[in-house]
Scaffold this active site. Structure first.
Site, PDB file in Angstrom:
ATOM      1  N   ASP A  49       0.822  -1.198   0.000  1.00 30.14           N
ATOM      2  CA  ASP A  49       0.000   0.000   0.000  1.00 30.14           C
ATOM      3  C   ASP A  49       0.864   1.260   0.000  1.00 30.14           C
ATOM      4  O   ASP A  49       2.016   1.249   0.442  1.00 30.14           O
ATOM      5  CB  ASP A  49      -0.903   0.026   1.239  1.00 30.14           C
ATOM      6  CG  ASP A  49      -2.209  -0.710   1.025  1.00 30.14           C
ATOM      7  OD1 ASP A  49      -2.519  -1.046  -0.125  1.00 30.14           O
ATOM      8  OD2 ASP A  49      -2.928  -0.938   2.019  1.00 30.14           O
ATOM      9  N   LYS A  71      -3.275   2.932  -2.353  1.00 35.85           N
ATOM     10  CA  LYS A  71      -4.573   3.179  -1.742  1.00 35.85           C
ATOM     11  C   LYS A  71      -4.416   4.385  -0.835  1.00 35.85           C
ATOM     12  O   LYS A  71      -3.953   4.300   0.288  1.00 35.85           O
ATOM     13  CB  LYS A  71      -5.031   1.975  -0.897  1.00 35.85           C
ATOM     14  CG  LYS A  71      -5.515   0.792  -1.706  1.00 35.85           C
ATOM     15  CD  LYS A  71      -6.869   1.058  -2.330  1.00 35.85           C
ATOM     16  CE  LYS A  71      -7.364  -0.131  -3.134  1.00 35.85           C
ATOM     17  NZ  LYS A  71      -8.588   0.193  -3.878  1.00 35.85           N
ATOM     18  N   MET A 188      -9.646   8.826   8.163  1.00 34.55           N
ATOM     19  CA  MET A 188     -10.049   9.355   6.852  1.00 34.55           C
ATOM     20  C   MET A 188     -11.170  10.387   6.985  1.00 34.55           C
ATOM     21  O   MET A 188     -12.132  10.383   6.221  1.00 34.55           O
ATOM     22  CB  MET A 188     -10.475   8.205   5.928  1.00 34.55           C
ATOM     23  CG  MET A 188      -9.367   7.205   5.650  1.00 34.55           C
ATOM     24  SD  MET A 188      -9.928   5.701   4.799  1.00 34.55           S
ATOM     25  CE  MET A 188     -10.687   4.800   6.165  1.00 34.55           C
TER      26      MET A 188
END
Length: 272
Positions: A49, A71, A188
């Site tokens: 990632d 990602k 996030m």
């Protein structure tokens, strides 16, 4: 890679490879577990990632193939279905596959989706936990996630819903957090911080302490402390960006008090 090219050893016996989902932790290579380190060193293929640091990838064997499958919120990402297809193809070719993820594979790392996909294809998956960014972030500030005087529990929640989904009911969550005395750790959440703030203010006091930590555990870590009422404004004024973790709750009271009481710069008047 050819999905029909299943590996055979010298005896002609067909051998599938292996697949391990490895949590790389928040970024500091010293926070890797020994089990994670051994898996990384053993792997013949690593699907990595974006949030995994170069220092951690450097632990891989010089003969291993490194495949970067980005990602990262707000950026172009490798489609999840394509990543799962690549993983399955590599296992069928006899590779020892490591899917290397930032934080922990089973905390907003899509590890559950990948495990389900491979198991449906007859491949068993091993999971190695990593320290999640939400834990490392508050620890770096000298703050616990739970404290018997301030918080009886902690909730990890994503601030980024998948396309077409409504996402978290922030008003309902805030009411529960206030009643049950919970710390909220929001992953996030920077891009939607205005919406999140409005929802949390439905159930939590405007004076609730908040910390926003960017790049937790790395040398580039930055953070800011504010009240819930000022959360969005603080993110904007401090130019905090992803990847960041937002922590909300009374465990941060001491940190907020230090910020409020810290000496302010003197203002000098110019005499006429």
């Amino acid at each position: 890679m050819n999905p029909d090219n299943i590996h055979s050893d010298q005896s002609g016996t067909i051998r599938l490879g292996s697949c391990t989902l490895v949590g790389a932790g928040p970024g500091d290579p010293e926070l890797l577990t020994l089990k994670a380190l051994k898996a990384i060193q053993k792997a013949t293929v690593l699907f990595v990632d974006d949030l995994v640091s170069d220092e951690i990838v450097a632990f891989a064997s010089p003969n291993a193939r490194i495949v970067h499958v980005g990602k990262r919120g707000g950026c172009k990402s490798t489609p999840q279905a394509f990543i799962e297809k690549l993983m399955l193809m590599a296992v069928r070719e006899g590779d020892d596959v490591v899917r290397l993820k930032g934080g922990d594979p089973f905390i907003f790392g899509r590890g559950g989706e990948e495990q389900e996909h491979l198991r449906a294809a007859g491949v068993e998956v091993t999971v190695i936990n990593g320290i999640t960014a939400g834990l490392a972030a508050v620890t770096s500030l000298g703050v616990p996630l739970t404290h018997r005087d301030h918080a009886y529990g902690v909730v990890f929640v994503t601030g980024h819903a998948r396309p077409g989904a409504e996402g978290c009911d922030w008003g309902a969550l805030s009411a529960t957090a206030a009643q049950a005395r919970l710390t909220l750790v929001i992953y996030m959440g920077v891009s939607g911080s205005g919406h999140i703030q409005d929802g949390l203010l439905q159930g939590l006091p405007a004076s609730t302490p908040v910390a926003i930590i960017q790049n937790a555990s790395l040398s580039t870590q930055r953070h800011a402390v504010s009240t819930l009422a000022q959360m969005r404004a603080t993110i904007q004024s401090e130019h905090l960006q992803s990847p960041s973790v937002i922590v909300v709750g009374d465990v941060l009271q001491g940190l907020l008090a230090l910020k409020i009481n810290e000496p302010q710069p003197l203002l000098h008047q110019v005499s006429n």
